[in-house]
Scaffold this active site. Structure first.
Site, short mmCIF file in Angstrom:
data_model
loop_
_atom_site.label_atom_id
_atom_site.label_comp_id
_atom_site.label_asym_id
_atom_site.label_seq_id
_atom_site.Cartn_x
_atom_site.Cartn_y
_atom_site.Cartn_z
N GLU A 120 0.81 -1.22 0.00
CA GLU A 120 0.00 0.00 0.00
C GLU A 120 0.84 1.27 0.00
O GLU A 120 0.53 2.22 -0.71
CB GLU A 120 -0.93 0.00 1.22
CG GLU A 120 -2.02 -1.05 1.19
CD GLU A 120 -3.16 -0.68 0.23
OE1 GLU A 120 -4.24 -1.22 0.40
OE2 GLU A 120 -2.97 0.15 -0.69
N SER A 121 1.88 1.31 0.81
CA SER A 121 2.58 2.58 1.01
C SER A 121 4.10 2.48 1.01
O SER A 121 4.77 3.50 1.20
CB SER A 121 2.16 3.18 2.35
OG SER A 121 2.66 2.40 3.43
#
Length: 495
Positions: free
Chosen positions: A320-321
């Site tokens: 995700e990040s």
């Protein structure tokens, strides 16, 4: 009734005969008692199979759930088939190990043993459980060597006092210009790491060691085999008493026949990480060591609270990040777990850029996606479907499952759902879906990436355990007794 009187000589004759009979019976009983039990009977009577091995990555080591390892699993299965406990003792020196087996100090030895390195000892080898070759690896910045001749004037690392050194001795006679540097008191993983780091250009390692560690050292590339396949097998003292040896032969034949050997081999050696390039693997490995530790405790704590695998939660966070607390996408999701405003609000997250809130919110949301699936869906299918829902929402996942069923697939199987999910980006399909259009290819890639990152995280975690096990084993006395199986719960191969 008339009782005949016996003469004195007759009485003496009877007494003599009885005495002889007693002596014969006594001698027979003594003969029966003096016949010792065979080795198998001794093992069964003691309730313990005593094995000498070498603590290491492919043999046995202490994992989070007790003793584990490839050879340990085979040995545990053999002990279980006999109905006895397994007791393993560690001996780092292969020569000492072989000598101990030869002298019958143990029932058997198991430590990646080949007949080549054991030819100076009076031993019997069971059916092989694996074939390995000696392979040349090189640092990726170099050109790929294609034959031994390409190594002229180069230095090649080998392990001292190993089967490699015997093979090298023969090669040196044929290629006198080759330079081999033996490494004392080292392991295969050390050679691989030296090549990976550029501290050495070339090294010779066993094929099973390369397969086990290749993803941890992506700069160490495989060139070619320098030996014919060599069988690995259990070693037993050479003896006329083959009772335990024969039992091992039957066991090995059985696990080959029923597929158990292939299963345990796959479990420990086949680590396929598809669609992750060498560059991506190296970047990920760097971030795992330098970026992830600051979030490690929070990930583990959140995973415990919501009954999740922390490594899976960490893999989601990376996908995700890249484990950046201030990450933000063009769609408006933000934070370490990249939560939407609606999801964050539903999970009780007030500040999506607060990494702790984000981690706990992401964990809670993933648990919700898992719990929403029907109870009949289990295992990897449940995990993968929940990951897809985490990425695109439960509604879109349900649309994909409905479409899968309509197309003749199984909506409970991820392999079927992933096949039809991308169709929901086409109007002829999403126009009939309850939740409309979705970027159908994205959850498929999301699941693949998360599962791949999860494998790498789990693999690095195992490597840490292996390295600790290897060096803690070396720090112990040269002959260290490991716990028996009364308490240890390792990889079990019961037949």
């Amino acid at each position: 009734m008339e009782i005949r009187k016996l003469s004195l000589s007759t009485i003496r004759s009877i007494i003599t005969s009885l005495s002889v009979l007693v002596l014969v019976i006594s001698a027979s009983a003594t003969l029966v008692r003096s016949t010792p039990p065979n080795v198998l009977e001794q093992v069964l009577a003691s309730g313990e199979l005593r094995v000498i091995s070498t603590n290491g990555a492919t043999t046995f080591y202490e994992g989070s759930d007790g003793l584990t390892g490839f050879e340990y699993s085979l040995l545990k299965g053999f002990a279980d088939s006999l109905g006895v406990n397994l007791a393993i003792e560690n001996q780092a020196d292969t020569r000492e190990l072989l000598h101990a087996v030869e002298q019958r100090q143990y029932h058997m030895g198991s430590a990646e043993l080949t007949a080549l390195e054991s030819q100076d000892y009076h031993l019997s080898f069971a059916k092989p459980y694996m074939q390995i070759t000696q392979q040349l690896v090189y640092n990726h910045r170099l050109g790929t060597p294609t034959s031994i001749k390409d190594l002229k004037g180069k230095e090649v690392l080998i392990l001292a006092d190993s089967a490699h050194s015997k093979r090298v001795a023969r090669l040196q006679k044929k290629f006198p210009n080759l330079t081999w540097r033996p490494i004392e008191n080292g392991q295969m993983i050390d050679l691989l790491e030296m090549v990976h780091k550029g501290e050495a250009d070339y090294a010779v390692i066993d094929s099973n060691a390369y397969e086990l560690h290749r993803y941890s050292y992506p700069r160490a590339k495989l060139a070619f085999d320098i030996s014919n396949p060599q069988p690995l097998a259990w070693a037993f003292p050479h003896s006329k008493d083959t009772s335990l040896f024969d039992a091992a032969q039957r066991y090995m034949a059985q696990i080959k026949r029923d597929g158990s050997l292939a299963q345990v081999t796959k479990h420990f050696f086949e680590r396929h990480i598809d669609e992750v390039t060498t560059g991506e693997a190296m970047v990920f490995a760097y971030r795992l060591q330098n970026r992830f530790p600051q979030w490690s405790d929070a990930m583990k704590s959140a995973a415990t609270e919501f009954d999740l695998d922390w490594q899976m939660l960490a893999a989601i966070g990376y996908q995700e990040s890249h484990w950046l607390a201030d990450a933000e996408s063009h769609t408006g999701v933000r934070g370490l777990m990249m939560l939407t405003k609606r999801t964050a609000r539903a999970m009780g997250v007030n500040n999506r850029e607060d990494p702790l809130q984000s981690i706990y919110g992401g964990a809670k949301y993933f648990r919700m996606m898992l719990d929403r699936l029907p109870e009949r869906i289990q295992g990897d299918d449940r995990l993968n479907l929940a990951l897809a829902a985490y990425n695109q929402g439960a509604g879109h996942l349900e649309d994909a499952r409905v479409l899968t069923q309509r197309m003749g697939g199984n909506p409970d199987k991820w392999e079927d759902v992933r096949k039809y999910m991308p169709l929901l980006s086409k109007s002829q399909y999403y126009s009939r879906a309850k939740h409309g259009y979705m970027r159908g290819w994205e959850p498929v890639q999301f699941v693949d990436n998360v599962r791949n990152y999860h494998k790498i995280i789990a693999w690095h975690e195992q490597q840490n355990e292996l390295r600790l096990a290897s060096y803690s084993g070396g720090a112990l006395s040269s002959l260290h007794k490991a716990p028996t199986e009364t308490a240890a719960q390792g990889e079990n191969l019961s037949l």
